[in-house]
Write a protein that holds these residues in place. Structure first.
Motif, PDB file in Angstrom:
ATOM      1  N   SER A   1      -7.411  -4.409  11.494  1.00  0.00           N
ATOM      2  CA  SER A   1      -6.276  -4.031  12.318  1.00  0.00           C
ATOM      3  C   SER A   1      -4.904  -3.930  11.763  1.00  0.00           C
ATOM      4  O   SER A   1      -4.154  -3.472  12.161  1.00  0.00           O
ATOM      5  N   GLU A   2      -4.903  -5.032  10.507  1.00  0.00           N
ATOM      6  CA  GLU A   2      -3.479  -4.868   9.737  1.00  0.00           C
ATOM      7  C   GLU A   2      -3.052  -3.673   9.232  1.00  0.00           C
ATOM      8  O   GLU A   2      -1.987  -3.384   9.171  1.00  0.00           O
TER       9      GLU A   2
ATOM     10  N   MET B   1       0.780  -0.983  -0.042  1.00  0.00           N
ATOM     11  CA  MET B   1      -0.001   0.064   0.094  1.00  0.00           C
ATOM     12  C   MET B   1       0.876   1.210   0.106  1.00  0.00           C
ATOM     13  O   MET B   1       2.018   1.331   0.426  1.00  0.00           O
ATOM     14  N   THR B   2       0.381   2.186  -0.644  1.00  0.00           N
ATOM     15  CA  THR B   2       1.021   3.566  -0.649  1.00  0.00           C
ATOM     16  C   THR B   2       1.224   4.251   0.947  1.00  0.00           C
ATOM     17  O   THR B   2       0.342   4.009   1.849  1.00  0.00           O
ATOM     18  N   GLY B   3       2.379   4.865   1.169  1.00  0.00           N
ATOM     19  CA  GLY B   3       2.682   5.375   2.471  1.00  0.00           C
ATOM     20  C   GLY B   3       2.692   6.838   2.318  1.00  0.00           C
ATOM     21  O   GLY B   3       2.816   7.703   3.250  1.00  0.00           O
TER      22      GLY B   3
ATOM     23  N   THR C   1       4.099  -1.277   3.571  1.00  0.00           N
ATOM     24  CA  THR C   1       4.099   0.163   2.850  1.00  0.00           C
ATOM     25  C   THR C   1       5.717   0.639   3.046  1.00  0.00           C
ATOM     26  O   THR C   1       6.357   0.024   3.819  1.00  0.00           O
ATOM     27  N   PRO C   2       5.953   1.514   2.271  1.00  0.00           N
ATOM     28  CA  PRO C   2       7.602   2.136   2.173  1.00  0.00           C
ATOM     29  C   PRO C   2       7.808   2.460   3.579  1.00  0.00           C
ATOM     30  O   PRO C   2       7.029   3.544   3.984  1.00  0.00           O
ATOM     31  N   GLY C   3       8.941   1.919   4.222  1.00  0.00           N
ATOM     32  CA  GLY C   3       9.120   2.604   5.693  1.00  0.00           C
ATOM     33  C   GLY C   3       8.194   2.107   6.706  1.00  0.00           C
ATOM     34  O   GLY C   3       8.494   2.434   7.899  1.00  0.00           O
ATOM     35  N   GLY C   4       7.268   1.239   6.387  1.00  0.00           N
ATOM     36  CA  GLY C   4       6.260   0.950   7.355  1.00  0.00           C
ATOM     37  C   GLY C   4       5.452   1.988   7.821  1.00  0.00           C
ATOM     38  O   GLY C   4       4.997   1.754   8.897  1.00  0.00           O
ATOM     39  N   VAL C   5       5.289   2.989   7.251  1.00  0.00           N
ATOM     40  CA  VAL C   5       4.170   4.025   7.732  1.00  0.00           C
ATOM     41  C   VAL C   5       2.799   3.428   7.579  1.00  0.00           C
ATOM     42  O   VAL C   5       2.570   2.658   6.975  1.00  0.00           O
TER      43      VAL C   5
ATOM     44  N   ARG D   1       7.574  -3.246   7.045  1.00  0.00           N
ATOM     45  CA  ARG D   1       8.289  -2.198   6.211  1.00  0.00           C
ATOM     46  C   ARG D   1       8.318  -3.026   5.009  1.00  0.00           C
ATOM     47  O   ARG D   1       8.519  -4.114   4.741  1.00  0.00           O
ATOM     48  N   LEU D   2       8.145  -2.444   3.590  1.00  0.00           N
ATOM     49  CA  LEU D   2       8.000  -3.161   2.451  1.00  0.00           C
ATOM     50  C   LEU D   2       9.533  -3.427   2.188  1.00  0.00           C
ATOM     51  O   LEU D   2       9.844  -4.621   1.463  1.00  0.00           O
TER      52      LEU D   2
END
Length: 231
Positions: free
Chosen positions: A84-85, A8-10, A49-53, A91-92
């Motif tokens: 909840s996920e 998913m987009t961050g 997500t990029p960076g796990g945001v 992090r991607l």
């Protein structure tokens, strides 16, 4: 029970041609409908997500007019809140494709901003294609395919047939003349063969292990096709 990766987009904005940041994120229906289908079939969902945001929902996708009335809008908001996920993404950059039975990319304008140029996502897509991993991508998320380029600069999806958010739909949504670029145009330039259906009507295209959908209405039918590939 197998795991399905939601990439998913961050970001919560999309930079327009004049430099302004249009508020966005992911589109609610495109995450909720496939999530429900995959969970009902017994699969586990992991969000990356990029960076796990933590991903941001596009508030426009929760509006009554985007959901056929306030009752449906309230229902989709409640379903989203129960996912909840979404609040605990990985992090991607840490994802191992081998851990997942399938990969799914929901849309929204967010992917136009980050996943379209994300090298980590691009490599994941190339690897999924090579491994034959079922791969679902819907609406604006095919922007992520643009980052799937090899060392020679060629796109790994060149020659594939896809459905993606069309120029006609972007025009009708009122953003085409403000965008830096249009998804249908950029995919076509990369050698990807966009099969455009009627604006806003479900349109799902299956080409080898790639399953793509044109718009929010295509997300549930796309999920059904992806589940067929999981047996």
């Amino acid at each position: 029970m197998s795991k399905i990766l939601f990439v998913m987009t961050g970001v919560d904005y999309w930079t327009l041609a004049d430099g302004t940041k249009h508020p966005t994120g992911f589109w609610a229906e495109e995450a909720v409908a496939p999530y429900e289908a995959f969970k009902a079939a017994g699969h586990e969902i992991v969000v990356a997500t990029p960076g796990g945001v933590v991903p941001t929902v596009d508030k426009a996708s929760l509006a009554a007019e985007a959901n056929g009335g306030q009752e449906n809008a309230d229902a989709i908001a409640a379903k989203l809140a129960a996912m909840s996920e979404l609040r605990h993404p990985v992090r991607l950059e840490d994802v191992d494709l081998a851990d997942y039975a399938a990969v799914f990319y929901p849309g929204g304008h967010g992917p136009m901003e980050d996943l379209a140029v994300d090298a980590t996502s691009g490599r994941l897509l190339i690897d999924a294609l090579a491994a034959g991993t079922p791969l679902g991508v819907v609406c604006h998320a095919p922007a992520a395919l643009l980052a799937a380029t090899g060392e020679d600069g060629a796109n790994a999806f060149a020659g594939y047939q896809v459905a993606a958010f069309t120029n006609a739909e972007e025009t009708q949504a009122g953003l085409a003349d403000r965008a830096k670029w249009l998804l249908q145009d950029r995919l076509t330039e990369a050698g990807v063969r966009v099969r455009a259906g009627e604006p806003w009507a479900p349109n799902v295209v299956v080409d080898r292990n790639l399953v793509t959908g044109q718009n929010p209405a295509s997300s549930a039918p796309l999920a059904a096709e992806l589940l067929k590939k999981l047996g």
